[in-house]
Design an enzyme around this catalytic site. Sequence first.
Site: not given
Length: 758
Positions: A493, A504, A519
């Site tokens: 999460s 990224d 998740k």
Amino acid sequence: MKISAMLRFLLLALLLPTGSLLAAPDTKSEAKMGEIASTVARMLESAHYSRQRLNDEVEPGVTQADKALARYLELLDYNRLFFTQKDIDEFTGKYGDRLQNDIMLSDLSAAYAIYDRFMERVRTRVGKVQKLLENDFQFDSDRTAELNRDDSPWPADEAAADKIWEARVEAELLQAIVAERTLEEEAKKKSKDDEKEAATVDNNGGLPKRTPKETVQRRYERMLKSLEEETREDQASTFLSALAQSYDPHSEYMSQRALDNFNIQMGLSLVGIGAELRSEDGYAKIQRLVPGGPAERGGELKVNDRIVAVAQGDDEFEDIVDMKLDKVVERIRGKKGTTVRLQVLPASSVDPSKLDVISIVRDEVKLKDEEAKAQVIDATGADGETSRIGLITLPSFYANMGRGGPPKSTTRDVTALLNRLKREGIEGLIIDLRRDSGGSLEEAVRLTGLFIPNGPIVQAKDTNGRINVMKDPDPGVLWDGPLIVLMNRLSASASEIFAAALQDYGRAIIVGDEKSFGKGTVQTLLDVDRFMPLFAQAREAGAVKLTIQKFYRVKGGSTQVRGVTSDIILPSLTDQPDVGEDALDNPLAYDEVPSRDFRATGNVGRHLPRLRAASEARVSDNPEFAYILEDRERFAERLEENTITLNKSKRLAEIEEEKARREQRLAERKKREQPQFAALEVTLDTVKAPELQPVALDKPPKRALEAPDDPDPSAPDEEEPYVDPVRDEAILIMMDFIRAEDQAPVTARAEAAAATAP
């Protein structure tokens, strides 16, 4: 959909006629829970991400209500031991078509009837277990017992169930015999050093000594008593949890008790005495005293003491032996400044009639073990050069979520720790998110912002397809140096949002298991009281944790199911295919959204081939990782076999083999040269201290020292040196990373490997 808009939508949907006045529950409690059930169902239908109605067909021939019924049966009988296939067929035929209408009419009679049948089966089975234990077991056959039955078919009938239980009881009795033998060996061993301590073990802490058969029988009697204490409210809460979980594994109904515990966990603060309990032989046993809590400050209550009775202030004592642990906790917690008295059987007592009375004034207890903490690590390489590395361990993304209590913020705490680490002159930073299951989405975004100057961090899509982009709220950067994020399959999460964004942006190297949990959904917590029909307040009706969005990386991919893939993979015991979102029931599917424009502020990719090659070389030569690979293979074989022997000689041989393996590894560790690391501890209490105190890296985290409810006789001794090869390798990777940033060469072997790397 914004939360405020969603609330208005919910209110409009929930004010439609519910038919609750047509129901005729037998008791006031059932009437209240029926009304709560219809409200929860409408909340799920109206606001869950999937927007599925209970009578919608979600799979060929299967409605959402069918999934709720199946989930309820699994929650009650997860190992498929009490119900039979005949029961399941009867429930499906009788309640399948009417369940949706019953729920909307505030009628939970089906849930109660199923629970009553479950209790009937449990009572019958406990009686049969008692009769089975009268048998004379020889434990000399080649028979086995099935370990995990959650994927097995329901027994066809009672006769088939009897056969399963015969093997199960025999296995439990053999385990009790083996455990007794282990305790006797420990007592003999301790008697050589401490006669008093040995006497305590021999006398079972003042409790009556039980035979293995009595131990097994007692276990089932306690289970039955605990189930018989379940009220209609408890039963309804279980059903509503099943209803929510049928939509996805992270939607959940929380009773008021569960909601209070959730708020405590997120805020890392409660009012009580500061003691962690576990159930043992029907007693609430002190497992740990929270540092700085009232019990620890008082000094009278000790670890392994057993609580016999509880009194509020000067009131009479209430016996709590064999009481469910959550109900014991309710009686011990209370308002700040009030007094609770405990009647305690001391761990050191050999006389069960000698009870101490301990008075403790309740106070605020901060769960400091769950807070962010840090270490300054001086790591010396084979070439004699030392690098100073910061390590921040983050158990969760905590915040008090605006639900009262003292303010807590993960980002604020990490900022304080990181500022101290910078003052100590760290050259690189590792953030350890292993076992961090997530928490506050807002904290994940704010924490990410400490490491990038600006830009989008995560995208969130609601059920209508609208996408909200959450951006870095602060253009400043607190740390722009070498950064590693350490993860495993239990990182979920908010952890995945944080790691994915830094990956990224090219700001961090992700190290750990092949991938994280997976998740990729967002939940909100809604109080049920606010949505009761005609605003009739249910008074503490609990809350629904509802999946309302899916989140996506700035590049467009979701972390749902797929998780975050590590840049450098290290062997670990958590890297198992049955750990993760895709191993849960009813997960939402993976999908993608368009990527966002952003500017990568780091370029760790240019170093990855060399760092990965150097790490792979070390891992292949590291015996600790060889142990992990061996254990993982053995564990996978055990999962595949899914059986345990009922032959005593074979079982003892297996235990001796495991002990021998452990002792051999311990001997090898003592001979082996360990990494040259020295560490200083930084906590939120010491972050401004003039000097930091040394901390040993070969000591396990406090959580690792907690005793399991059913200890394995072959488990390692907690006094053995603690080894964390994944952490140690992350430190070595960081050392290479720091030198790579400085354009310093790494080992010749790594250089050669890097030259051939893709």
